[in-house]
Design a protein around this motif. Structure first.
Motif, short mmCIF file in Angstrom:
data_model
loop_
_atom_site.label_atom_id
_atom_site.label_comp_id
_atom_site.label_asym_id
_atom_site.label_seq_id
_atom_site.Cartn_x
_atom_site.Cartn_y
_atom_site.Cartn_z
N GLU A 175 2.20 1.70 -3.45
CA GLU A 175 1.16 2.22 -4.34
C GLU A 175 0.94 3.71 -4.10
OE1 GLU A 175 -2.28 -0.12 -3.71
OE2 GLU A 175 -1.51 -1.89 -4.78
N ASP A 176 0.95 4.12 -2.83
CA ASP A 176 0.80 5.55 -2.53
C ASP A 176 1.95 6.36 -3.13
OD1 ASP A 176 -1.50 4.94 -1.17
OD2 ASP A 176 -0.54 4.92 0.81
N HIS B 265 1.38 6.55 -6.90
CA HIS B 265 0.34 7.51 -7.25
C HIS B 265 0.83 8.94 -7.06
CE1 HIS B 265 -2.83 4.19 -6.30
NE2 HIS B 265 -2.27 4.03 -7.49
N HIS B 266 1.61 9.16 -6.00
CA HIS B 266 2.14 10.50 -5.76
C HIS B 266 3.09 10.92 -6.88
CE1 HIS B 266 5.04 13.40 -4.04
NE2 HIS B 266 3.97 13.90 -3.46
N LYS C 128 0.84 -1.20 0.00
CA LYS C 128 0.00 0.00 0.00
C LYS C 128 0.87 1.25 0.00
CE LYS C 128 -3.96 2.19 0.39
NZ LYS C 128 -3.46 3.56 0.56
N ARG C 129 1.95 1.21 0.76
CA ARG C 129 2.88 2.34 0.78
C ARG C 129 3.51 2.55 -0.59
NH1 ARG C 129 4.12 7.29 2.39
NH2 ARG C 129 6.37 7.63 2.54
#
Length: 223
Positions: free
Chosen positions: A150-151, A154-155, A147-148
């Motif tokens: 992916e964040d 996306h950033h 999840k980190r």
């Protein structure tokens, strides 16, 4: 519209300052001479920044041997002699049978074998404990880690889109400014042609009047 090609405005290409006057979004009728002139300008500019002296001469000579350790020196020596690397000693991971030669040797070998078996058993217990801990906690931790990631992805994608939008905005404003400049140049060129035409007509009219005045002056003298 007037051709705004690369020009040096009468200056020599070897002079330090040049006037590069061009509208890339409007000027399309470049020829090979313009290309050679642009390449020459680039070559002249690159020669300005070529170092003419050693810009590191004020610094001491680096000592790369300071990073060499005894292990690295021995390894470099082995590689220079083209010797094979010493293989890892895996005897501590083997559970061999104790020696049965002699009574005293038999006890010593059995004690050594028992200690080795105990160490390997402890190692297997530790591995089993780690596997149990991974089974209980690793999935959740890896999900959080993913999840980190992916964040972060996306950033970075958002930042990349923002940068691309800014680049496109710069190109758009640059194009609009050049189109506006081209429109003004077209208007000025049209006015210049009109004024030159008027001046030419006025010059012709003045010439005709001068001829008429000269003829009238001759007639007046005859009278």
């Amino acid at each position: 519209m007037a051709n705004l090609a690369i020009t040096n405005c009468g200056r020599s290409l070897m002079e330090p300052s040049h006037l590069v006057d061009a509208l890339p979004y409007l000027d399309i009728d470049y020829d090979e001479n313009d290309r050679r002139m642009a390449l020459q300008l680039i070559e002249n500019e690159t020669q300005i920044f070529r170092p003419t002296k050693n810009y590191l001469q004020q610094l001491p000579v680096p000592d790369f041997d300071v990073f060499l350790t005894n292990c690295l020196i021995n390894e470099h020596s082995r590689m220079a002699k083209k010797q094979e690397m010493q293989k890892l000693d895996m005897s501590r991971c083997e559970l061999s049978c104790p020696s049965t030669t002699g009574r005293q040797g038999d006890k010593t070998s059995w004690r050594k074998a028992i200690r080795n078996a105990a160490a390997q058993n402890e190692h297997l217990l530790l591995r089993n404990l780690n596997l149990q801990l991974m089974e209980d906690y690793a999935p959740e931790m890896y999900l959080k880690f993913n999840k980190r990631l992916e964040d972060l992805l996306h950033h970075e994608e958002k930042y990349l889109r923002k940068m691309r939008e800014e680049v496109m905005d710069i190109h758009s404003r640059r194009r609009n400014s050049q189109v506006e400049a081209g429109r003004k140049l077209k208007e000025l060129e049209t006015k210049w042609v009109e004024m030159v035409t008027k001046n030419y007509k006025m010059e012709l009219a003045c010439g005709e009047l001068a001829v008429e005045n000269k003829a009238l002056s001759k007639k007046s003298k005859l009278l």
